[in-house]
Design a protein around this motif. Structure first.
Motif, PDB file in Angstrom:
ATOM      1  N   LEU A   1     -37.772  -8.871 -44.038  1.00 36.28           N
ATOM      2  CA  LEU A   1     -38.797  -7.985 -44.588  1.00 36.28           C
ATOM      3  C   LEU A   1     -39.257  -6.973 -43.544  1.00 36.28           C
ATOM      4  O   LEU A   1     -39.451  -5.790 -43.853  1.00 36.28           O
ATOM      5  CB  LEU A   1     -39.981  -8.816 -45.077  1.00 36.28           C
ATOM      6  N   ARG A   2     -39.401  -7.422 -42.297  1.00 33.19           N
ATOM      7  CA  ARG A   2     -39.821  -6.516 -41.228  1.00 33.19           C
ATOM      8  C   ARG A   2     -38.747  -5.452 -40.975  1.00 33.19           C
ATOM      9  O   ARG A   2     -39.057  -4.279 -40.743  1.00 33.19           O
ATOM     10  CB  ARG A   2     -40.080  -7.316 -39.961  1.00 33.19           C
TER      11      ARG A   2
ATOM     12  N   ASP B   1     -39.169  -1.412 -41.338  1.00 30.94           N
ATOM     13  CA  ASP B   1     -38.826  -0.471 -40.267  1.00 30.94           C
ATOM     14  C   ASP B   1     -37.861   0.593 -40.778  1.00 30.94           C
ATOM     15  O   ASP B   1     -37.989   1.770 -40.432  1.00 30.94           O
ATOM     16  CB  ASP B   1     -38.199  -1.216 -39.087  1.00 30.94           C
ATOM     17  N   ASP B   2     -36.897   0.180 -41.601  1.00 36.22           N
ATOM     18  CA  ASP B   2     -35.936   1.145 -42.139  1.00 36.22           C
ATOM     19  C   ASP B   2     -36.589   2.081 -43.145  1.00 36.22           C
ATOM     20  O   ASP B   2     -36.167   3.222 -43.315  1.00 36.22           O
ATOM     21  CB  ASP B   2     -34.775   0.412 -42.832  1.00 36.22           C
ATOM     22  N   THR B   3     -37.612   1.607 -43.828  1.00 39.93           N
ATOM     23  CA  THR B   3     -38.238   2.382 -44.901  1.00 39.93           C
ATOM     24  C   THR B   3     -39.348   3.296 -44.407  1.00 39.93           C
ATOM     25  O   THR B   3     -39.458   4.451 -44.839  1.00 39.93           O
ATOM     26  CB  THR B   3     -38.811   1.435 -45.972  1.00 39.93           C
ATOM     27  N   ALA B   4     -40.184   2.785 -43.501  1.00 32.38           N
ATOM     28  CA  ALA B   4     -41.378   3.544 -43.100  1.00 32.38           C
ATOM     29  C   ALA B   4     -41.645   3.513 -41.607  1.00 32.38           C
ATOM     30  O   ALA B   4     -42.643   4.078 -41.152  1.00 32.38           O
ATOM     31  CB  ALA B   4     -42.596   2.995 -43.840  1.00 32.38           C
ATOM     32  N   GLY B   5     -40.790   2.900 -40.837  1.00 34.08           N
ATOM     33  CA  GLY B   5     -41.036   2.806 -39.406  1.00 34.08           C
ATOM     34  C   GLY B   5     -40.750   4.097 -38.658  1.00 34.08           C
ATOM     35  O   GLY B   5     -39.987   4.951 -39.105  1.00 34.08           O
ATOM     36  N   GLY B   6     -41.393   4.232 -37.500  1.00 29.89           N
ATOM     37  CA  GLY B   6     -41.108   5.361 -36.615  1.00 29.89           C
ATOM     38  C   GLY B   6     -41.675   6.689 -37.058  1.00 29.89           C
ATOM     39  O   GLY B   6     -41.263   7.734 -36.535  1.00 29.89           O
ATOM     40  N   LEU B   7     -42.599   6.688 -38.008  1.00 29.77           N
ATOM     41  CA  LEU B   7     -43.191   7.940 -38.478  1.00 29.77           C
ATOM     42  C   LEU B   7     -44.526   8.170 -37.789  1.00 29.77           C
ATOM     43  O   LEU B   7     -45.328   7.242 -37.647  1.00 29.77           O
ATOM     44  CB  LEU B   7     -43.386   7.909 -39.990  1.00 29.77           C
ATOM     45  N   PRO B   8     -44.797   9.404 -37.349  1.00 32.87           N
ATOM     46  CA  PRO B   8     -46.025   9.669 -36.584  1.00 32.87           C
ATOM     47  C   PRO B   8     -47.279   9.549 -37.428  1.00 32.87           C
ATOM     48  O   PRO B   8     -47.242   9.650 -38.673  1.00 32.87           O
ATOM     49  CB  PRO B   8     -45.829  11.106 -36.107  1.00 32.87           C
ATOM     50  N   ALA B   9     -48.406   9.367 -36.757  1.00 29.74           N
ATOM     51  CA  ALA B   9     -49.682   9.193 -37.460  1.00 29.74           C
ATOM     52  C   ALA B   9     -50.018  10.411 -38.321  1.00 29.74           C
ATOM     53  O   ALA B   9     -50.568  10.273 -39.427  1.00 29.74           O
ATOM     54  CB  ALA B   9     -50.792   8.935 -36.444  1.00 29.74           C
TER      55      ALA B   9
END
Length: 416
Positions: free
Chosen positions: A4-5, A9-17
């Motif tokens: 799930l984690r 990460d693949d779906t919404a991770g690494g996107l800036p605030a």
């Protein structure tokens, strides 16, 4: 849990605030943008306007939307993304509050036109700001989340609109204004200006024609992509323009139409977050060809649909096509725009939707009247034409994107 984690990460991770604040503003805006869904009913039920006049007022909103799209693109590149977003949201909130207390039909028509301008202005600025702050490798997931938020917000809006309209039309407009104002507050407090100011033009460059909106309007590679997106938009508009008429001719009740539309919205809300990982290994042009082909298959299947089960099955097929198309369509649009003209390119791209909202009912009504169920064969053929167009235009688009990236990287290499 680990799986799930990894999915998150693949779906919404690494996107800036900043992206998430823009996303929140969009979600709040869409969830509160419900008054115009009931504008025609408000005019006929509360203001005693004949249906023909109500149609003209709603059409005026669409005309304002086309103008607002272009205006928003120009201002977002000149003023900045944040300033354009704030101006549009504040103007829309004030205009919606004025609509709540207006009684004269001529005043309502003028206000509806201005609301159309204000509602459409943020779209180019939103997308340009996302491109400004999200690294290229993560833009597909960002646009996927944007599409998901838009549909989630519209689903909430549809639910709230029906409740508020039964209680009070005045409350409908005022709550809409309040939601728009809340989105403006989020942007004002949390979203910085994302437009990077470019160095002044050299005297030699300034002597020539400066790049502007005309650059997007004469960019053949980009305009081919816009044309293909217009065909996709015409297909999408069938669900809200021609399909209700076809279902009525098949003896189905309005509640059946509502069920078909609700199924599409539920599929998008439930499944859109899984799309980026699914399409990531494939070329964008191939994904768009497959997605548009699925939409052609879904709408073409309505040729033989005569009951609710077939309509529901077809809706599943074309909705999956829409879900697959959303991320690559937005990313290609962003990739084809020179950095200095991002918002202007977005404004030309977004013109496809008001254009399709006019063409789909205008020509679709004539087609359904004269061709009957064969109308859906025409719609399916348009979808297959768009699918073939993406396959043919894909290589040239990819070469163009590579050239733009190389040009953007050149100043960096020269500075070293």
């Amino acid at each position: 849990m680990r799986g799930l984690r990894r999915w998150w990460d693949d779906t919404a991770g690494g996107l800036p605030a900043t992206f998430w604040y823009l996303w929140s503003g969009l979600l709040i805006n869409r969830a509160g943008a419900f008054a115009l869904l009931f504008l025609s009913l408000y005019l006929t039920a509360a203001r005693d306007a004949p249906p023909s006049l109500a149609g003209l007022v709603v059409g005026a909103y669409g005309i304002g939307g086309a103008a607002g799209t272009l205006l928003g693109g120009v201002l977002a590149d000149r003023w900045g993304r944040r300033a354009t977003l704030l101006a549009a949201h504040l103007a829309a909130a004030g205009l919606m509050a004025a609509l709540a207390f207006s009684t004269h039909l001529a005043v309502i028509a003028v206000l509806a036109t201005l609301v159309g301008v204000a509602h459409s202005m943020p779209s180019p600025a939103f997308v340009a700001a996302i491109v400004d702050v999200v690294p290229e490798a993560r833009r597909s997931r960002a646009f996927n989340l944007q599409f998901w938020a838009f549909n989630l917000g519209m689903a909430v809006a549809s639910l709230l609109a029906g409740i508020l309209a039964e209680a009070s039309f005045t409350a409908l407009f005022l709550v809409d204004a309040g939601a728009t104002l809340a989105a403006a507050v989020v942007i004002a407090l949390k979203v910085p200006e994302t437009l990077t100011r470019r160095p002044a033009l050299t005297p030699r460059a300034a002597a020539g024609r400066r790049p502007g909106l005309h650059t997007a309007l004469t960019d053949r590679t980009f305009l081919v992509f816009v044309g293909l997106t217009f065909l996709l938009a015409v297909l999408t508009m069938q669900t809200s323009t021609i399909m209700p008429l076809a279902m009525r001719e098949d003896g189905l009740r309005p509640s059946a139409y509502g069920l078909v539309v609700a199924l599409g919205g539920a599929l998008i809300v439930a499944g859109q977050l899984f799309v980026p990982r699914l399409i990531e290994p494939y070329r964008k042009s191939n994904v768009l060809a497959v997605s548009t082909g699925l939409m052609a298959l879904g709408f073409g299947a309505l040729t033989v649909a005569d009951g609710l089960p077939l309509y529901l099955g077809a809706a599943v097929v074309w909705t999956v096509g829409q879900m697959l198309a959303a991320p690559p369509n937005a990313q290609i649009n962003a990739d084809l725009a020179p950095p200095r003209l991002r918002a202007r390119y977005q404004s030309v791209f977004y013109l496809t939707f008001p254009a399709a909202s006019f063409v789909a009912p205008a020509l679709g009504g004539l087609s359904l009247e004269h061709l009957g169920e064969r109308h859906w064969l025409v719609v399916g053929a348009l979808g297959l034409l768009a699918a073939a167009g993406h396959l043919l235009a894909g290589p040239r688009r990819e070469r163009r994107v590579a050239a733009l990236r190389a040009a953007a990287a050149e100043p960096v290499r020269s500075a070293r």
